[in-house]
Scaffold this motif. Structure first.
Motif, short mmCIF file in Angstrom:
data_model
loop_
_atom_site.label_atom_id
_atom_site.label_comp_id
_atom_site.label_asym_id
_atom_site.label_seq_id
_atom_site.Cartn_x
_atom_site.Cartn_y
_atom_site.Cartn_z
N LYS A 210 0.87 -1.18 0.00
CA LYS A 210 0.00 0.00 0.00
C LYS A 210 0.90 1.23 0.00
O LYS A 210 1.85 1.31 0.80
N ASN A 211 0.63 2.15 -0.92
CA ASN A 211 1.42 3.38 -1.01
C ASN A 211 2.92 3.11 -1.13
O ASN A 211 3.75 3.81 -0.53
N GLY A 212 3.26 2.06 -1.89
CA GLY A 212 4.66 1.79 -2.16
C GLY A 212 5.40 1.05 -1.07
O GLY A 212 6.62 0.84 -1.19
N LYS A 213 4.70 0.64 -0.03
CA LYS A 213 5.36 -0.04 1.09
C LYS A 213 4.69 -1.38 1.36
O LYS A 213 3.51 -1.55 1.11
N VAL A 214 5.48 -2.31 1.91
CA VAL A 214 4.92 -3.57 2.40
C VAL A 214 4.33 -3.29 3.77
O VAL A 214 5.04 -2.88 4.69
N ILE A 215 2.99 -3.49 3.89
CA ILE A 215 2.38 -3.23 5.19
C ILE A 215 2.12 -4.52 5.96
O ILE A 215 1.92 -4.49 7.16
N LYS A 216 2.14 -5.64 5.25
CA LYS A 216 1.96 -6.93 5.91
C LYS A 216 2.37 -8.03 4.93
O LYS A 216 2.08 -7.94 3.74
N GLU A 217 3.03 -9.04 5.43
CA GLU A 217 3.34 -10.22 4.62
C GLU A 217 3.29 -11.45 5.51
O GLU A 217 3.48 -11.37 6.72
N GLY A 218 3.01 -12.58 4.90
CA GLY A 218 2.96 -13.81 5.68
C GLY A 218 2.30 -14.92 4.90
O GLY A 218 1.92 -14.75 3.74
N HIS A 219 2.19 -16.07 5.54
CA HIS A 219 1.48 -17.18 4.91
C HIS A 219 0.01 -16.78 4.70
O HIS A 219 -0.53 -15.92 5.40
N THR A 220 -0.61 -17.41 3.73
CA THR A 220 -1.94 -16.98 3.28
C THR A 220 -2.92 -16.84 4.43
O THR A 220 -3.65 -15.84 4.53
N HIS A 221 -2.93 -17.81 5.35
CA HIS A 221 -3.91 -17.75 6.45
C HIS A 221 -3.64 -16.58 7.39
O HIS A 221 -4.54 -16.14 8.11
N GLU A 222 -2.42 -16.05 7.38
CA GLU A 222 -2.10 -14.90 8.23
C GLU A 222 -2.58 -13.59 7.61
O GLU A 222 -2.85 -12.62 8.34
N ILE A 223 -2.68 -13.55 6.29
CA ILE A 223 -3.06 -12.31 5.60
C ILE A 223 -4.55 -12.22 5.34
O ILE A 223 -5.15 -11.15 5.42
N ILE A 224 -5.18 -13.36 5.01
CA ILE A 224 -6.62 -13.33 4.72
C ILE A 224 -7.38 -13.32 6.03
O ILE A 224 -7.96 -14.31 6.48
N GLN A 225 -7.33 -12.18 6.66
CA GLN A 225 -8.05 -11.90 7.90
C GLN A 225 -8.61 -10.49 7.83
O GLN A 225 -7.97 -9.58 7.28
N SER A 226 -9.79 -10.31 8.39
CA SER A 226 -10.49 -9.03 8.26
C SER A 226 -9.67 -7.83 8.73
O SER A 226 -9.60 -6.81 8.02
N PRO A 227 -9.01 -7.89 9.90
CA PRO A 227 -8.24 -6.71 10.33
C PRO A 227 -7.09 -6.36 9.38
O PRO A 227 -6.83 -5.18 9.12
N VAL A 228 -6.41 -7.39 8.85
CA VAL A 228 -5.31 -7.15 7.92
C VAL A 228 -5.83 -6.53 6.63
O VAL A 228 -5.30 -5.52 6.13
N VAL A 232 -5.22 -2.93 4.48
CA VAL A 232 -4.75 -2.90 3.09
C VAL A 232 -5.70 -2.12 2.19
O VAL A 232 -5.27 -1.27 1.39
N TYR A 233 -7.00 -2.39 2.32
CA TYR A 233 -7.98 -1.87 1.35
C TYR A 233 -8.89 -0.78 1.89
O TYR A 233 -9.73 -0.26 1.15
N ASP A 234 -8.75 -0.44 3.17
CA ASP A 234 -9.61 0.59 3.79
C ASP A 234 -11.09 0.26 3.66
O ASP A 234 -11.92 1.15 3.39
N MET A 235 -11.43 -1.00 3.83
CA MET A 235 -12.83 -1.41 3.82
C MET A 235 -12.98 -2.68 4.66
O MET A 235 -12.02 -3.42 4.84
N ASP A 236 -14.19 -2.87 5.16
CA ASP A 236 -14.46 -4.06 5.96
C ASP A 236 -14.76 -5.24 5.03
O ASP A 236 -15.62 -5.13 4.15
N ILE A 237 -14.06 -6.32 5.22
CA ILE A 237 -14.21 -7.51 4.39
C ILE A 237 -14.49 -8.70 5.30
O ILE A 237 -13.68 -9.04 6.16
N GLN A 238 -15.62 -9.30 5.09
CA GLN A 238 -16.00 -10.47 5.87
C GLN A 238 -15.32 -11.71 5.32
O GLN A 238 -15.19 -11.87 4.10
N ILE A 239 -14.87 -12.59 6.18
CA ILE A 239 -14.18 -13.82 5.77
C ILE A 239 -15.05 -15.02 6.11
O ILE A 239 -15.51 -15.17 7.26
#
Length: 252
Positions: A210-228, A232-239
């Protein structure tokens, strides 16, 4: 392994990638996700040496990217960018054969043609391989370009939004092919991808920019979480969990 160390890229006064460091493990699918303008495609271009960084370095197999000879690098790393424009009239088979150029220098051997045939088969293009590119739909053309990259038979495959112009069926087909290349042939694949559900279902590792920087990285299950994903996207995403896959619901 590919190691990106503190690289920065500027265009004029605008910094598009800022002090990014990331390690890309061998034998995995790594997806770069994030909003438009996050620097994903620029980062991919610098890893492949299509674009120069202003600072920092890229290390491939313990060797600085700038020390690789072009022909040897083309046998190690292949890249497919978003915009593909070839002005000469080619058939699918002609296009895919270009992937063998680092090995054949234009004089294809039986081994080269075997790679071409395998790539065409992987992308299910056998029935139309003699069609000209200007006779194809956007999705068919995209599959042909991906077949060209597969024919190059590199250890590292970099794809910039490979699902562009593709319908659901062919998007799934391509992601399954990429998964097979990793699981069966040990390839290392890096994808810039907008569809986070494809990233969730097929990736091993995700780098969120986001904005040219890495704000989070990790295994898929660590990133596909609503707070993360909110960060990243500035929106609420339900999982939701479906068949052991994490599915992002962002239409509501």
């Amino acid at each position: 392994m590919v190691e990106v160390r503190n690289i920065t890229k500027r265009y004029g006064n605008k910094t598009v990638v800022e002090s990014v460091s990331v390690k890309i493990e061998k034998g995995k699918i790594t997806s770069f996700i994030g909003p438009n303008g996050a620097g994903k495609s620029t980062l991919l271009s610098m890893i492949s040496r299509l674009a120069d960084q202003d600072s920092g370095e890229v290390i491939i197999e313990n060797k600085n990217l700038n020390q690789w000879k072009s022909n040897e690098l083309a046998k190690k790393v292949s890249i497919l960018k978003q915009s593909n424009h070839i002005n000469i009239r080619l058939t699918i088979r002609d296009l895919v054969s270009f992937g063998r150029f680092p090995y054949s220098q234009g004089k294809l051997s039986k081994e080269d043609w075997r790679h071409v045939d395998d790539a065409i088969k992987y992308m299910e293009l056998q029935d139309m391989q003699d069609k000209f590119l200007d006779q194809l739909s956007g999705g068919q053309r995209q599959r042909a370009y991906i077949a060209m990259v597969l024919a190059q038979d590199t250890e590292y495959i970099l794809l910039d939004e490979p699902l562009n112009n593709l319908d659901m069926k062919h998007s799934v087909q391509i992601m399954k092919v990429l998964r097979r290349l990793v699981d069966e042939l040990g390839k290392t694949i890096v994808i810039v991808i907008h569809d986070i559900n494809f990233a969730s279902c097929y990736s091993d590792y995700i780098v969120a920019l986001k904005n040219g920087k890495v704000i989070k990285e990790g295994h898929t299950h660590e990133i596909i979480q609503s707070p993360v994903l909110r960060d990243v996207y500035d929106m609420d995403i339900q999982i939701e969990s479906i068949n052991e896959n994490k599915i992002c619901v962002y239409y509501a």
